[in-house]
Design a protein around this motif. Structure first.
Motif, short mmCIF file in Angstrom:
data_model
loop_
_atom_site.label_atom_id
_atom_site.label_comp_id
_atom_site.label_asym_id
_atom_site.label_seq_id
_atom_site.Cartn_x
_atom_site.Cartn_y
_atom_site.Cartn_z
N GLU A 361 65.59 62.39 67.20
CA GLU A 361 66.34 62.90 68.33
C GLU A 361 66.44 61.90 69.46
OE1 GLU A 361 62.21 64.80 68.91
OE2 GLU A 361 63.39 63.78 67.38
N PHE A 362 65.54 60.91 69.46
CA PHE A 362 65.57 59.86 70.47
C PHE A 362 66.06 58.53 69.91
CE2 PHE A 362 62.08 62.76 71.82
CZ PHE A 362 62.74 63.29 72.91
N ARG A 363 66.49 58.55 68.65
CA ARG A 363 67.00 57.35 67.99
C ARG A 363 65.99 56.21 68.05
NH1 ARG A 363 69.96 61.21 67.42
NH2 ARG A 363 72.23 61.14 67.19
N THR A 364 64.71 56.56 67.89
CA THR A 364 63.62 55.59 67.98
C THR A 364 62.77 55.67 66.72
OG1 THR A 364 63.53 55.68 70.39
CG2 THR A 364 61.56 54.90 69.25
N THR A 365 62.46 54.52 66.14
CA THR A 365 61.67 54.45 64.91
C THR A 365 60.59 53.40 65.07
OG1 THR A 365 63.59 55.11 63.59
CG2 THR A 365 61.77 54.10 62.42
N TYR A 366 59.39 53.70 64.53
CA TYR A 366 58.27 52.77 64.59
C TYR A 366 57.98 52.23 63.19
CZ TYR A 366 57.34 54.51 69.28
OH TYR A 366 57.46 54.85 70.62
N PHE A 367 57.78 50.92 63.11
CA PHE A 367 57.42 50.26 61.86
C PHE A 367 56.00 49.70 61.99
CE2 PHE A 367 61.97 50.38 61.87
CZ PHE A 367 62.33 50.52 60.53
N PHE A 368 55.17 49.94 60.97
CA PHE A 368 53.76 49.55 61.01
C PHE A 368 53.47 48.52 59.92
CE2 PHE A 368 54.25 53.81 62.58
CZ PHE A 368 53.38 53.92 63.64
N LYS A 369 52.71 47.50 60.30
CA LYS A 369 52.22 46.53 59.32
C LYS A 369 50.91 45.94 59.84
CE LYS A 369 53.28 42.38 56.68
NZ LYS A 369 54.29 41.34 56.34
N GLY A 370 49.87 46.02 59.02
CA GLY A 370 48.56 45.52 59.43
C GLY A 370 48.06 46.26 60.65
N ASP A 371 47.78 45.51 61.73
CA ASP A 371 47.30 46.14 62.96
C ASP A 371 48.38 46.24 64.03
OD1 ASP A 371 47.53 43.47 63.53
OD2 ASP A 371 45.58 43.29 64.51
N LEU A 372 49.66 46.01 63.64
CA LEU A 372 50.75 45.97 64.62
C LEU A 372 51.78 47.06 64.37
CD1 LEU A 372 51.43 42.12 64.78
CD2 LEU A 372 50.09 43.51 66.39
N VAL A 373 52.47 47.44 65.45
CA VAL A 373 53.56 48.41 65.36
C VAL A 373 54.75 47.87 66.14
CG1 VAL A 373 52.62 49.72 67.34
CG2 VAL A 373 54.27 50.80 65.79
N TRP A 374 55.94 48.06 65.58
CA TRP A 374 57.19 47.65 66.20
C TRP A 374 57.99 48.90 66.57
CZ3 TRP A 374 54.62 44.99 62.65
CH2 TRP A 374 54.61 43.59 62.68
N GLN A 375 58.50 48.97 67.78
CA GLN A 375 59.40 50.08 68.18
C GLN A 375 60.84 49.59 68.05
OE1 GLN A 375 58.59 52.28 71.87
NE2 GLN A 375 60.79 52.25 72.28
N TYR A 376 61.63 50.36 67.29
CA TYR A 376 62.99 49.94 66.93
C TYR A 376 63.99 50.93 67.49
CZ TYR A 376 66.97 49.16 63.71
OH TYR A 376 68.21 48.94 63.16
N ASP A 377 65.00 50.42 68.18
CA ASP A 377 66.07 51.23 68.75
C ASP A 377 67.18 51.34 67.72
OD1 ASP A 377 68.44 52.07 70.15
OD2 ASP A 377 67.49 51.49 72.04
N GLU A 378 67.39 52.56 67.18
CA GLU A 378 68.37 52.76 66.12
C GLU A 378 69.80 52.51 66.59
OE1 GLU A 378 67.96 53.58 62.92
OE2 GLU A 378 65.88 54.25 62.75
N GLU A 379 70.08 52.73 67.87
CA GLU A 379 71.43 52.53 68.37
C GLU A 379 71.71 51.06 68.69
OE1 GLU A 379 72.05 55.17 71.65
OE2 GLU A 379 72.31 56.92 70.36
N ARG A 380 70.76 50.39 69.32
CA ARG A 380 70.94 48.99 69.70
C ARG A 380 70.67 48.04 68.54
NH1 ARG A 380 67.14 47.25 72.69
NH2 ARG A 380 68.28 45.38 73.29
#
Length: 483
Positions: A361-380
């Motif tokens: 609903e916020f067009r936001t997705t998080y990707f995880f690898k190892g000890d890190l997380v990336w926040q991804y903007d689905e629209e941008r």
């Protein structure tokens, strides 16, 4: 248009988009004819998911598929109720005795499927008090006259003496066995659901659907509502048959799944060349899994790394440096490079990801690898500033090197690592006490004896025992449902 007007316009568009998404109508971000038609329907006044407020949450709660819980519940099974006032609007020809019988029957909807018991009292303050009033009727949320908001209720544990109370709009015409106006039994049963801790469901024909759906001469509590209330209070008769296994240890019980996602209102778990489908917690359709190609075809590789349902309703599977797109079980495209998910002038997301988690609903997705997380903007199509960051800094209490993550229909986030899982409470933004627990016991309906005493990933039998003896119910901070 100045900056403040632009921000307000963006917030309005987001609110309209979420409203359209919740009701399953065409998403335009504008108040079109179809949206107006839905808005004009007589309904419960509990707000649907809207734009987030300053702490990142919305008054009606985050958008969920299927039933949703508010987080608060009664900490006892025997509850009292009192009918404080009766309707003055007698066009519905309801006598006081009629109202008494209808309200008692509405409570039985919920006591028939849970251990809850409801006793009517007539004098002192009751746990749940019901009354009829119009306009300004003693709280901060006035009614709006005929054929608008029909009633409202307060969650357990909220607003002091109003906790659990139900108010009906006396400007409405409530009836008993009529297709005209509004059936008091159905409205009351819906509001009592809120009094017990349920939020709105976006499943059409469910009792907790926000809009009034017309008189039903023969009413049976839909499964969506039953599952929701039993998640809070348990079942009066065990909640139906648990899975039974005829021979050997069921294969699903001892899996450390490589990917798990909440897809089209069901959980799908993947390992090797198989998937496990879990329509509701503890009740898989097949404890030994089904071949991937039986549903997804031969293109989907084995041992997918992660899967999620994108805001456009596409299902996205990840494997290595590639991803695959499906519409339900129909193959659309892939393999496509993960690097193509971001614009050429933007940093890329990692390959070989561990897990993916979306807030569609916020067009936001998080990707995880190892000890890190990336926040991804689905629209941008871009990674948010400040990311990647340490997982524990964004999701307190969540471990590194995850195997899966997803949001469930109870409003919580579930993180898997090997054979155990962690329940993350969105309101207090941390993993709840009592976790980790064994995923096989809680979500696949496995028995302690079905699980190995010592897992390859070091999970000990003590966790299995904990999973059998202790099931934590979400302790989200309560959200008021203003109806």
């Amino acid at each position: 248009m100045g900056p403040s007007e632009i921000r307000e316009s963006d917030r309005m568009k987001k609110a309209i988009t979420q409203f359209q998404t919740f009701y399953g109508i065409r998403v335009t971000g504008e108040i079109d004819a179809e949206t107006l038609e839905q808005m004009d329907k007589p309904r419960c006044g509990v707000p649907d998911p809207t734009i987030p407020n300053e702490d990142g949450n919305s008054l009606g709660g985050r958008l969920n598929k299927r039933y949703a819980i508010a987080g608060e519940k009664w900490e006892k099974q025997n509850l009292t109720y009192r009918i404080k006032t009766y309707p003055k609007n007698r066009k519905g020809l309801l006598t006081n005795d009629d109202v008494d019988e209808i309200i008692a029957r509405a409570f039985r909807v919920w006591s028939d499927v849970t251990p809850l018991q409801f006793v009517r009292i007539e004098s002192k303050k009751a746990d749940i008090e019901l009354s009829f009033g119009s306009g300004y009727h003693g709280d901060l949320y006035p009614f709006d006259g005929p054929r608008g908001l029909l009633a409202h209720a307060y969650l357990p544990g909220t607003f002091g003496d109003l906790a659990g109370d139900v108010h009906f709009d006396d400007d409405e015409v409530f009836t008993q066995k009529s297709t005209t106006d509004f059936n008091l039994f159905q409205v009351a049963a819906h509001e009592i659901g809120h009094s017990l801790g349920l939020k709105h469901s976006n499943v059409d024909k469910s009792l907790m659907y926000p809009a009034y759906q017309g008189y039903q001469a023969s009413f049976t509590l839909p499964d969506d509502d039953r599952i929701g209330i039993q998640y809070l209070y348990g079942s009066s008769g065990g909640g139906g048959p648990r899975p039974t296994y005829t021979s050997g240890k069921p294969e699903g019980c001892n899996q450390a799944f490589t990917a798990v996602g909440y897809l089209r209102t069901e959980i799908f778990a993947f390992k090797n060349d198989r998937y496990w489908r879990i329509p509701s917690q503890g009740f898989p359709t097949n404890i030994n899994g089904v071949k991937n190609k039986a549903l997804w075809g031969s293109v989907l590789p084995d041992d997918v790394d992660a899967v999620y349902e994108r805001p456009d309703a596409s299902l996205i599977f990840f494997k290595g440096e590639n991803y695959y797109i499906y519409d339900a079980n129909n193959y659309i495209g892939g393999p496509l490079s993960i690097s193509s998910l971001t614009r050429p002038d933007e940093p890329s997301l990692p390959n070989n990801i561990d897990a993916v988690l979306t807030y569609y609903e916020f067009r936001t997705t998080y990707f995880f690898k190892g000890d890190l997380v990336w926040q991804y903007d689905e629209e941008r199509k871009a990674i948010a500033p400040g990311f990647p960051t340490i997982i524990g800094d964004r999701f307190k209490g969540v471990p590194n090197h995850l195997t899966a993550a997803y949001r469930y229909n109870d409003g919580n986030v579930y993180f898997l690592k090997g054979k155990v899982y962690y329940r993350y409470n969105e309101r207090v933004r941390t993993v709840e006490k009592g976790f980790p627990r064994l995923y096989g016991i809680d979500f696949l309906g496995c028995r302690a004896q079905d699980l190995v005493s010592e897992d390859n990933d070091g999970t000990s039998a003590a966790v299995s025992i904990s999973s059998v003896l202790f099931l934590t119910v979400s302790s989200l901070v309560s959200v008021l449902f203003v109806i």
